[in-house]
Design a protein around this motif. Sequence first.
Motif, PDB file in Angstrom:
ATOM      1  N   ALA A  75      13.127   0.003  30.859  1.00  0.00           N
ATOM      2  CA  ALA A  75      12.167   0.494  31.497  1.00  0.00           C
ATOM      3  C   ALA A  75      12.695   1.857  32.149  1.00  0.00           C
ATOM      4  O   ALA A  75      13.864   1.782  32.312  1.00  0.00           O
ATOM      5  CB  ALA A  75      11.230  -0.174  32.830  1.00  0.00           C
ATOM      6  N   PRO A  76      12.101   2.900  32.647  1.00  0.00           N
ATOM      7  CA  PRO A  76      12.747   4.031  33.229  1.00  0.00           C
ATOM      8  C   PRO A  76      13.803   3.640  34.169  1.00  0.00           C
ATOM      9  O   PRO A  76      13.391   2.891  35.201  1.00  0.00           O
ATOM     10  CB  PRO A  76      11.535   4.946  33.800  1.00  0.00           C
ATOM     11  CG  PRO A  76      10.411   4.506  33.048  1.00  0.00           C
ATOM     12  CD  PRO A  76      10.521   3.111  32.808  1.00  0.00           C
ATOM     13  N   HIS A  77      15.130   3.874  34.096  1.00  0.00           N
ATOM     14  CA  HIS A  77      16.146   3.474  35.112  1.00  0.00           C
ATOM     15  C   HIS A  77      16.534   2.027  35.392  1.00  0.00           C
ATOM     16  O   HIS A  77      17.466   1.819  35.983  1.00  0.00           O
ATOM     17  CB  HIS A  77      15.557   4.274  36.376  1.00  0.00           C
ATOM     18  CG  HIS A  77      15.825   5.826  36.203  1.00  0.00           C
ATOM     19  ND1 HIS A  77      16.653   6.668  36.250  1.00  0.00           N
ATOM     20  CD2 HIS A  77      14.573   6.330  36.362  1.00  0.00           C
ATOM     21  CE1 HIS A  77      16.176   7.961  35.983  1.00  0.00           C
ATOM     22  NE2 HIS A  77      14.890   7.832  36.026  1.00  0.00           N
ATOM     23  N   VAL A  78      15.894   1.059  34.738  1.00  0.00           N
ATOM     24  CA  VAL A  78      15.903  -0.226  35.014  1.00  0.00           C
ATOM     25  C   VAL A  78      15.830  -0.958  33.647  1.00  0.00           C
ATOM     26  O   VAL A  78      14.936  -0.925  32.897  1.00  0.00           O
ATOM     27  CB  VAL A  78      14.697  -0.847  35.852  1.00  0.00           C
ATOM     28  CG1 VAL A  78      14.966  -2.076  36.271  1.00  0.00           C
ATOM     29  CG2 VAL A  78      14.702   0.002  37.205  1.00  0.00           C
ATOM     30  N   PHE A  79      16.931  -1.847  33.450  1.00  0.00           N
ATOM     31  CA  PHE A  79      16.808  -2.878  32.636  1.00  0.00           C
ATOM     32  C   PHE A  79      16.678  -4.154  32.956  1.00  0.00           C
ATOM     33  O   PHE A  79      17.335  -4.514  33.969  1.00  0.00           O
ATOM     34  CB  PHE A  79      18.230  -2.674  31.801  1.00  0.00           C
ATOM     35  CG  PHE A  79      18.561  -3.740  30.760  1.00  0.00           C
ATOM     36  CD1 PHE A  79      17.725  -3.542  29.384  1.00  0.00           C
ATOM     37  CD2 PHE A  79      19.054  -4.939  31.021  1.00  0.00           C
ATOM     38  CE1 PHE A  79      17.906  -4.869  28.668  1.00  0.00           C
ATOM     39  CE2 PHE A  79      19.399  -5.984  30.091  1.00  0.00           C
ATOM     40  CZ  PHE A  79      18.944  -5.991  28.763  1.00  0.00           C
ATOM     41  N   ALA A  80      15.962  -4.830  32.362  1.00  0.00           N
ATOM     42  CA  ALA A  80      15.485  -6.501  33.021  1.00  0.00           C
ATOM     43  C   ALA A  80      15.783  -7.334  31.751  1.00  0.00           C
ATOM     44  O   ALA A  80      15.386  -7.393  30.696  1.00  0.00           O
ATOM     45  CB  ALA A  80      14.246  -6.280  33.382  1.00  0.00           C
ATOM     46  N   ASP A  81      16.568  -8.671  32.237  1.00  0.00           N
ATOM     47  CA  ASP A  81      16.668  -9.549  31.257  1.00  0.00           C
ATOM     48  C   ASP A  81      15.986 -10.557  31.849  1.00  0.00           C
ATOM     49  O   ASP A  81      16.192 -11.311  33.102  1.00  0.00           O
ATOM     50  CB  ASP A  81      18.289  -9.896  31.302  1.00  0.00           C
ATOM     51  CG  ASP A  81      18.444 -11.403  30.719  1.00  0.00           C
ATOM     52  OD1 ASP A  81      17.537 -11.774  29.947  1.00  0.00           O
ATOM     53  OD2 ASP A  81      19.242 -11.962  30.987  1.00  0.00           O
ATOM     54  N   LEU A  82      14.955 -10.993  31.435  1.00  0.00           N
ATOM     55  CA  LEU A  82      13.962 -12.254  31.667  1.00  0.00           C
ATOM     56  C   LEU A  82      14.387 -13.349  30.766  1.00  0.00           C
ATOM     57  O   LEU A  82      13.715 -14.503  31.168  1.00  0.00           O
ATOM     58  CB  LEU A  82      12.611 -11.988  31.580  1.00  0.00           C
ATOM     59  CG  LEU A  82      11.970 -10.523  32.438  1.00  0.00           C
ATOM     60  CD1 LEU A  82      12.291  -9.337  32.259  1.00  0.00           C
ATOM     61  CD2 LEU A  82      10.401 -10.904  32.334  1.00  0.00           C
ATOM     62  N   SER A  83      15.307 -13.508  30.007  1.00  0.00           N
ATOM     63  CA  SER A  83      15.487 -14.616  29.260  1.00  0.00           C
ATOM     64  C   SER A  83      15.814 -15.706  29.818  1.00  0.00           C
ATOM     65  O   SER A  83      15.753 -16.932  29.196  1.00  0.00           O
ATOM     66  CB  SER A  83      16.429 -13.994  27.998  1.00  0.00           C
ATOM     67  OG  SER A  83      17.720 -14.201  28.575  1.00  0.00           O
ATOM     68  N   LYS A  84      16.496 -16.001  31.116  1.00  0.00           N
ATOM     69  CA  LYS A  84      16.885 -17.097  31.662  1.00  0.00           C
ATOM     70  C   LYS A  84      15.620 -17.752  32.273  1.00  0.00           C
ATOM     71  O   LYS A  84      15.703 -18.417  33.243  1.00  0.00           O
ATOM     72  CB  LYS A  84      18.023 -16.927  32.425  1.00  0.00           C
ATOM     73  CG  LYS A  84      19.329 -16.617  31.761  1.00  0.00           C
ATOM     74  CD  LYS A  84      20.745 -16.678  32.844  1.00  0.00           C
ATOM     75  CE  LYS A  84      21.761 -15.937  32.235  1.00  0.00           C
ATOM     76  NZ  LYS A  84      21.711 -14.548  32.589  1.00  0.00           N
ATOM     77  N   ASN A  85      14.554 -17.237  32.223  1.00  0.00           N
ATOM     78  CA  ASN A  85      13.510 -17.848  32.981  1.00  0.00           C
ATOM     79  C   ASN A  85      12.650 -18.876  31.769  1.00  0.00           C
ATOM     80  O   ASN A  85      12.727 -18.874  30.841  1.00  0.00           O
ATOM     81  CB  ASN A  85      12.273 -16.594  33.263  1.00  0.00           C
ATOM     82  CG  ASN A  85      12.626 -16.004  34.614  1.00  0.00           C
ATOM     83  OD1 ASN A  85      12.774 -16.466  35.314  1.00  0.00           O
ATOM     84  ND2 ASN A  85      13.172 -14.561  34.237  1.00  0.00           N
ATOM     85  N   ARG A  86      11.483 -19.848  32.431  1.00  0.00           N
ATOM     86  CA  ARG A  86      11.069 -20.908  32.048  1.00  0.00           C
ATOM     87  C   ARG A  86       9.849 -20.296  31.167  1.00  0.00           C
ATOM     88  O   ARG A  86       9.018 -20.667  31.484  1.00  0.00           O
ATOM     89  CB  ARG A  86      10.806 -21.785  32.925  1.00  0.00           C
ATOM     90  CG  ARG A  86      12.081 -22.713  33.446  1.00  0.00           C
ATOM     91  CD  ARG A  86      11.697 -23.810  34.271  1.00  0.00           C
ATOM     92  NE  ARG A  86      12.738 -24.554  34.882  1.00  0.00           N
ATOM     93  CZ  ARG A  86      12.518 -25.538  35.541  1.00  0.00           C
ATOM     94  NH1 ARG A  86      11.531 -26.123  35.869  1.00  0.00           N
ATOM     95  NH2 ARG A  86      13.848 -26.049  36.172  1.00  0.00           N
ATOM     96  N   ILE A  87      10.046 -19.594  30.365  1.00  0.00           N
ATOM     97  CA  ILE A  87       8.992 -18.906  29.532  1.00  0.00           C
ATOM     98  C   ILE A  87       9.383 -18.820  28.074  1.00  0.00           C
ATOM     99  O   ILE A  87      10.522 -18.423  27.620  1.00  0.00           O
ATOM    100  CB  ILE A  87       8.549 -17.434  30.079  1.00  0.00           C
ATOM    101  CG1 ILE A  87       9.766 -16.501  30.024  1.00  0.00           C
ATOM    102  CG2 ILE A  87       7.547 -17.346  31.040  1.00  0.00           C
ATOM    103  CD1 ILE A  87       9.490 -15.236  30.172  1.00  0.00           C
ATOM    104  N   GLY A  88       8.266 -19.048  26.991  1.00  0.00           N
ATOM    105  CA  GLY A  88       8.642 -18.849  25.854  1.00  0.00           C
ATOM    106  C   GLY A  88       7.432 -17.838  25.303  1.00  0.00           C
ATOM    107  O   GLY A  88       6.783 -17.282  26.224  1.00  0.00           O
ATOM    108  N   ALA A  89       7.845 -17.377  23.935  1.00  0.00           N
ATOM    109  CA  ALA A  89       6.933 -16.419  23.598  1.00  0.00           C
ATOM    110  C   ALA A  89       5.374 -16.766  23.687  1.00  0.00           C
ATOM    111  O   ALA A  89       4.512 -15.835  23.701  1.00  0.00           O
ATOM    112  CB  ALA A  89       7.151 -16.138  21.915  1.00  0.00           C
ATOM    113  N   ASP A  90       5.088 -18.138  23.407  1.00  0.00           N
ATOM    114  CA  ASP A  90       3.711 -18.461  23.452  1.00  0.00           C
ATOM    115  C   ASP A  90       3.202 -18.636  24.799  1.00  0.00           C
ATOM    116  O   ASP A  90       2.234 -18.082  25.340  1.00  0.00           O
ATOM    117  CB  ASP A  90       3.721 -19.865  23.061  1.00  0.00           C
ATOM    118  CG  ASP A  90       4.745 -21.196  23.520  1.00  0.00           C
ATOM    119  OD1 ASP A  90       5.710 -20.378  24.169  1.00  0.00           O
ATOM    120  OD2 ASP A  90       4.981 -22.349  23.191  1.00  0.00           O
ATOM    121  N   THR A  91       4.081 -18.702  26.066  1.00  0.00           N
ATOM    122  CA  THR A  91       3.676 -18.540  27.415  1.00  0.00           C
ATOM    123  C   THR A  91       3.296 -17.194  27.645  1.00  0.00           C
ATOM    124  O   THR A  91       2.508 -16.738  28.314  1.00  0.00           O
ATOM    125  CB  THR A  91       5.084 -18.828  28.370  1.00  0.00           C
ATOM    126  OG1 THR A  91       5.837 -19.976  27.738  1.00  0.00           O
ATOM    127  CG2 THR A  91       4.358 -19.228  29.682  1.00  0.00           C
TER     128      THR A  91
END
Length: 531
Positions: free
Chosen positions: A51-67
């Motif tokens: 996103a503008p000026h911010v990169f986010a890694d959400l991959s260590k969260n308890r979510i899957g593509a289906d979630t």
Amino acid sequence: MTLQAAGRVRCDRTAAWAALQAHYDAAGRGFDVRDAFAADPQRFGRFSQEAPHVFADLSKNRIGADTEALLLQLARECGLEGWRDAMFAGEAINHTEQRAVMHWLLREPAPAVPPAAPEASGAVAAGRRDVHATLQAMLDFAERVRADDAITDIVNIGIGGSDLGPSMVTKALDDLCHPGKRLHFVSNVDGAELGGVLRTLRPESTLFLVASKTFTTAETMTNAHAARAWFLARGGSEEGLQRHFAALTTNVEAAAAFGIQTTFGFWDWVGGRYSLWSAIGLPIAIAVGAEGFRGLLAGAHAMDEHFRTAPLERSLPVRLGLLDVWYRNFHGFATRSVAPYSHALRRLPAYLQQLEMESNGKGVDAEGETLPFATSPVVWGEPGTNGQHAFFQMIHQGPDILPVEFIVLREPGRDLPEQHPRLVANALAQAKALMQGKASDDGHRRFTGNRPSTFLVLDRLDPPSLGALIALYEHRVFVSGALWGINSFDQWGVELGKVLAKDLEPRLASGNGEGLDASTAGLLRRLAPGG
Ligand SMILES: O=P(O)(O)OC[C@H]1O[C@H](O)[C@H](O)[C@@H](O)[C@@H]1O
């Protein structure tokens, strides 16, 4: 305004909500992030977002593509896009106070040619006309103060939204702050705070900024009167007051009645906790200058545009807001810890506590109906690495799951940059340890792992990046509030205590507890002089 009239559907009344509950029961409850990484080599890419000026890694969260797919469906069924568009159209979405919500308008770049005819709704067009002239006047004033060597100390007297934003931002941008100006923030009605600051000051070199949207807040008015009395008692004149006091408020009349002529105004469509972009940001402008302040606005505007235009599935505020709903309402995680690995961002958790908990700490929906589900998580935290040596024990091994949000800067700040890799390595290590865990036969040394975290990266802590980060949080709060069907922009919950304090204060002298409950009466007697 009913939810229906606003095109909103409360999250628990959608088909997606039931589908999410089924998904949680079948797969969410037992979701293991380590297995998800093993099964999907693309997981980091899939669950990271630029996103503008911010990169986010959400991959260590308890979510899957289906979630995420179901959460996005939930957002659509709740009418998130329409509600977002209503905010950007200047509709009175803060319906309990009949106000538009247009802090984003403060961040719009000035039009090359002032708009001749209003092309948007009345509120937006009127706001657009006022914003830039006021901003320019405030920035000119800030530059004059910066150039005035006689003024060495600036004291901001304000509380809540009239304190937390400017206090947090000026600390965050300390590397860029004017070296000849000391900034002080006084919020508490405890005389120890103002007294401690005044002891270090001289009236002739001090500028007081009385910051209050309403200009009625008891703490701020008490401190402002005390500052004025101190100024006059130390030889300041009534004319001198004009040079040494300025007001930042929507209530220009009350500021004038107080005796302040230099007032920078703003509008009722700027909520207190969303007001650092308005005249309330004057301490920031004095600290970093007009260019720095404009940079802050520009970064926030870039995030506004991202939120306004990106498809929901690529919108960072949306993805974070949906994760909040997933954790709060399905997993039942009650808190989110904010861990900025940056001394400069040390007041960010305090700032976010107001932004998130005052916005979304509501128990009724927009129609006043009691909600059958939880809303805002408790937001808390301390800068890293300090938190590691205090409460991270519980995050790693306690029975509760406490999601963490790491905020890390790629580039070091001005001081001792050689220590930066050690700071960053610690943030990476904590996130990895939380996820990975560690097997051991000894329960005391066992780390169960699968503990969720989000990792936000800014390239550097400059005004645009900070502006974007703050706007990201504002919009994320909008997203979860929209789904919960609440009004994120009022704060009636702060009123009752104010009224009771007014009644109790005069009783303190006598200890008169007549008509009070037994506990308050007992405490009053104990606290009264000689009690
Ligand atoms: O800026 P003021 O009008 O003085 O208000 C200061 C603060 O106090 C209020 O009680 C609200 O809870 C806050 O939202 C507000 O930011």
